[in-house]
Motif scaffolding. Structure first.
Motif, PDB file in Angstrom:
ATOM      1  N   CYS A  22      94.077   0.745  46.087  1.00  0.00           N
ATOM      2  CA  CYS A  22      95.351   0.889  46.798  1.00  0.00           C
ATOM      3  C   CYS A  22      96.072  -0.453  46.885  1.00  0.00           C
ATOM      4  CB  CYS A  22      95.125   1.469  48.194  1.00  0.00           C
ATOM      5  SG  CYS A  22      94.210   0.375  49.312  1.00  0.00           S
ATOM      6  N   LYS A  23      97.347  -0.396  47.233  1.00  0.00           N
ATOM      7  CA  LYS A  23      98.160  -1.608  47.289  1.00  0.00           C
ATOM      8  C   LYS A  23      97.592  -2.608  48.298  1.00  0.00           C
ATOM      9  CE  LYS A  23     102.895  -3.305  47.753  1.00  0.00           C
ATOM     10  NZ  LYS A  23     102.558  -4.434  48.631  1.00  0.00           N
ATOM     11  N   LEU A  24      97.119  -2.123  49.422  1.00  0.00           N
ATOM     12  CA  LEU A  24      96.571  -3.014  50.443  1.00  0.00           C
ATOM     13  C   LEU A  24      95.413  -3.837  49.883  1.00  0.00           C
ATOM     14  CD1 LEU A  24      96.620  -3.840  53.476  1.00  0.00           C
ATOM     15  CD2 LEU A  24      94.942  -2.032  53.871  1.00  0.00           C
ATOM     16  N   HIS A  25      94.523  -3.185  49.152  1.00  0.00           N
ATOM     17  CA  HIS A  25      93.370  -3.885  48.596  1.00  0.00           C
ATOM     18  C   HIS A  25      93.771  -4.794  47.448  1.00  0.00           C
ATOM     19  CE1 HIS A  25      90.335  -0.665  50.242  1.00  0.00           C
ATOM     20  NE2 HIS A  25      90.934  -1.353  51.187  1.00  0.00           N
ATOM     21  N   ARG A  26      94.715  -4.342  46.625  1.00  0.00           N
ATOM     22  CA  ARG A  26      95.162  -5.192  45.513  1.00  0.00           C
ATOM     23  C   ARG A  26      95.928  -6.413  46.030  1.00  0.00           C
ATOM     24  NH1 ARG A  26      93.873  -3.169  40.698  1.00  0.00           N
ATOM     25  NH2 ARG A  26      93.362  -0.938  40.591  1.00  0.00           N
ATOM     26  N   ASP A  27      96.660  -6.226  47.106  1.00  0.00           N
ATOM     27  CA  ASP A  27      97.331  -7.376  47.715  1.00  0.00           C
ATOM     28  C   ASP A  27      96.315  -8.379  48.254  1.00  0.00           C
ATOM     29  OD1 ASP A  27      99.812  -6.354  47.119  1.00  0.00           O
ATOM     30  OD2 ASP A  27     100.244  -5.648  49.153  1.00  0.00           O
ATOM     31  N   LEU A  28      95.222  -7.867  48.800  1.00  0.00           N
ATOM     32  CA  LEU A  28      94.155  -8.736  49.290  1.00  0.00           C
ATOM     33  C   LEU A  28      93.521  -9.502  48.126  1.00  0.00           C
ATOM     34  CD1 LEU A  28      92.218  -9.728  51.517  1.00  0.00           C
ATOM     35  CD2 LEU A  28      90.851  -7.654  51.129  1.00  0.00           C
ATOM     36  N   ALA A  29      93.282  -8.808  47.025  1.00  0.00           N
ATOM     37  CA  ALA A  29      92.719  -9.476  45.851  1.00  0.00           C
ATOM     38  C   ALA A  29      93.683 -10.525  45.308  1.00  0.00           C
ATOM     39  CB  ALA A  29      92.391  -8.445  44.775  1.00  0.00           C
ATOM     40  N   ARG A  30      94.962 -10.215  45.334  1.00  0.00           N
ATOM     41  CA  ARG A  30      95.971 -11.170  44.859  1.00  0.00           C
ATOM     42  C   ARG A  30      95.991 -12.412  45.755  1.00  0.00           C
ATOM     43  NH1 ARG A  30     101.828  -9.162  42.656  1.00  0.00           N
ATOM     44  NH2 ARG A  30     102.807 -11.205  42.286  1.00  0.00           N
ATOM     45  N   GLU A  31      95.858 -12.200  47.062  1.00  0.00           N
ATOM     46  CA  GLU A  31      95.761 -13.326  47.990  1.00  0.00           C
ATOM     47  C   GLU A  31      94.544 -14.179  47.672  1.00  0.00           C
ATOM     48  OE1 GLU A  31      94.823 -14.166  52.747  1.00  0.00           O
ATOM     49  OE2 GLU A  31      95.285 -12.116  52.076  1.00  0.00           O
TER      50      GLU A  31
END
Length: 607
Positions: A375-384
């Motif tokens: 999900c976007k939330l997890h991918r945003d976390l990975a991007r961070e």
């Protein structure tokens, strides 16, 4: 079975455990000790032998590119078989979710640990643990063989990237991932007693006990020649933090300490880990760890079983020859060579974890979690995590002549190198398969994808993996982004005594940098040899480690949307002849010291 205390979720765990153990036959107890690879274990075997645990080795899923929904259906088939056994003891289903739920297509793939160590951000790592746990549970599994809390003292080790770094204090800090995977233990929690919050959490496994990052010459499955004091101070200390967070399981190392294999060390597994440190969870062998013990005994597998169980191994990751394992284990118990008290201790520990994890109440997959996978939330976390892990080693060939940040509206940009458009290379080992592989192996963005997404509408992006000299001479590029590095590898296959940049990476940089201002992005699981001429020719140089599925985090940094803050989690050596070399050594003469990292403003950040 009416009146069974073990089925009463309101009864104290130790009472439930005692009740269940009293009802078990020897065959059922031995089944609980056994962990089998799912491909050799039909549901009937799980049911009839009361098997305690299954696992999927790397790449062993329902079928290629299976989604979390496919995995959940498969795991539930096995779990239902376990529940149909005489006592209905649920399975622990294990997976190597070491940087996200990396065996499952479409899962979020986080940076490997060597990159996370460069972030120095223990809260970020905890949140990664939370996200990973949710995506693992969405696939029906409830047990991950993570984290690796080895202190890596030699980058020649093929598992270097699984370590958070060379510094014990740093590794201890990053052990916060356990509270993400298992949940935050409550105040007053007894150190050494397993803990799991049950809500979207998974059983964690601290590994590999102990000293695997300190072997001679960095050899995987090698020998750590250390005093007990040094072993305890450098390599055992992170396990104290794991125990304080209630880690449920600990995996024994393939490696040896002073010539004694860890799988055979009754002193370290029982006297130290269980008795001195008070660990109440269970110790699991590594995959085919008992087969490794057979080598000194020729083909005497039975002797290996005897040695490992009596040393303190509680659950055996067989994972294929389960019939032979159970036959030999049964013989050893019935002949009195393994005491029944040792079997009861092992089974108690395994059942304790299952009760703590709530598996008796919630054994099946929670399919309401499937939407969280990737999900976007997890991918945003990975991007961070990618942003915070990148370490800027150089920016500019002269003072006040920085290349970074790059101009998003440049006229023409060259993107080149073996790693610029290869998601598999970007993720590294333990992704999709055991060894990892090249190509679009899962869902994610490569560096090329991210650059194209970031630049202005009028900017032309040209990709050529290895452009010819003629091509470079006839084109007008504002700058080049060249991504080079290591192909995927795991374990002994990654042991490397030379540590040069493979796949002709340095020569690709040389040919481009002679004609175009060049940013080099090195994707690797460890520091590699950086020849002086290579650093000199590059206008800017970034250590990007193995960033995972979210290449957007690299674009965020090189185009200046965020400031660099990553710091080396390992010393960057000048020559391999210096190894092993870590901060504090008498002859510490690094190319870049541990903790080094530049900001865009040219400031040096050091621990």
């Amino acid at each position: 079975m009416e009146g069974c205390i073990y089925k009463d979720q309101n009864a104290p765990i130790e009472d439930r455990l005692k009740d269940l153990l009293s009802r078990m036959t020897l065959e059922e107890k031995l089944g609980q000790i056994t962990q089998i690879e799912r491909s050799v274990a039909p549901p009937s075997v799980v049911k009839n032998l009361s098997i305690g645990s299954l696992l999927s080795v790397g790449g062993s899923g329902p079928f290629e590119n299976a989604t979390s929904a496919d995995w959940a259906e498969m795991v539930d088939t096995y779990q239902k078989a376990a529940l149909e056994s005489r006592l209905g003891i649920p399975l622990l289903y294990g997976t190597d979710a070491v940087h996200g739920n990396n065996n499952v297509y479409g899962a979020t793939i986080f940076p490997h640990n060597v990159g996370l160590g460069a972030t120095r951000d223990e809260d970020l790592v905890r949140r990664i643990g939370e996200a990973t746990a949710i995506e693992v549970r969405a696939s029906g599994m409830n047990y991950t063989f993570a984290p690796c809390v080895a202190v890596c003292r030699d980058p020649r080790w093929g598992r270097c990237y699984e370590s958070f770094g060379e510094d014990t204090v740093l590794v201890r800090k990053m052990a916060s991932i356990i509270s993400g995977l298992q949940g935050q233990p409550p105040p007053g929690h007894t150190k050494g007693y397993p803990f799991l919050d049950r809500r979207n959490n998974v059983v964690a496994c601290a590994k590999h006990f102990v000293g695997d990052g300190g072997t001679e010459a960095g050899l995987n499955e090698g020998n750590a020649l250390l005093s007990y004091e040094e072993l305890e101070r450098t390599h055992m200390a992170p396990y104290i933090d794991c125990l304080s967070q209630g880690v449920c399981t600990i995996m024994a190392s393939y490696s040896s300490w002073n010539d004694v294999p860890l799988h055979a060390s009754q002193f370290l597994l029982t006297q130290v880990l269980k008795e001195k440190l008070g660990f109440k969870g269970f110790i699991i062998s590594d995959s085919e760890g008992l087969d490794r013990l057979s080598k000194p005994h020729g083909s005497n597998y039975r002797q290996s079983v005897l040695t490992a169980i009596n040393a303190g191994i509680d659950m055996v990751m067989v994972p294929f020859r389960y019939q032979l394992f159970l036959e030999d284990l049964s013989y050893l118990v019935e002949s009195g060579q393994i005491a029944m008290s040792r079997i009861d201790d092992a089974v108690e520990r395994i059942l304790r974890v299952k009760f703590v994890a709530g598996l008796f109440e919630y054994p099946l997959a929670d399919k309401s979690l499937i939407h969280t996978v990737g999900c976007k939330l997890h991918r945003d976390l990975a991007r961070e995590a990618v942003r915070k892990s990148l370490v800027l080693l150089k920016n500019g060939k002269a003072p006040n002549k920085s290349l970074l940040p790059l101009n998003k509206n440049a006229k023409r940009i060259l993107v080149a190198g073996t790693h610029a458009d290869d998601l598999g290379y970007q993720c590294g080992g333990w992704t999709s398969t055991w060894e990892g592989k090249s190509g679009r192996i899962t869902v994610g963005k490569t560096i090329l994808d991210a650059v194209k997404e970031t630049v202005g509408d009028e900017t032309e992006v040209i990709f050529d993996q290895n452009p010819s000299s003629h091509f470079l001479s006839t084109q007008d590029f504002s700058f080049a982004i060249v991504a080079i590095g290591e192909p995927p590898y795991v374990e002994s296959g990654g042991d490397n005594p030379v540590l040069d940049i493979p796949l002709n990476g340095a020569e690709i940089v040389k040919s481009i940098a002679e004609k175009v201002p060049t940013l080099v992005v090195l994707l690797s699981g460890r520091p590699l040899v950086l020849e002086p001429w290579l650093l000199e020719k590059a206008d800017a140089f970034i250590a990007a480690w193995l960033p995972g599925s979210e290449g957007g985090g690299i674009a965020d940094m090189i185009f200046g949307d965020y400031e660099f803050q990553g710091r080396l989690s390992m010393t960057w050596f000048k020559k391999v002849e210096q190894l092993p070399m870590a901060a504090g050594n008498d002859l510490y003469d690094p190319l870049f010291p541990i903790g080094f990292g530049l900001t865009l403003k040219g400031l040096m950040v050091l621990d």
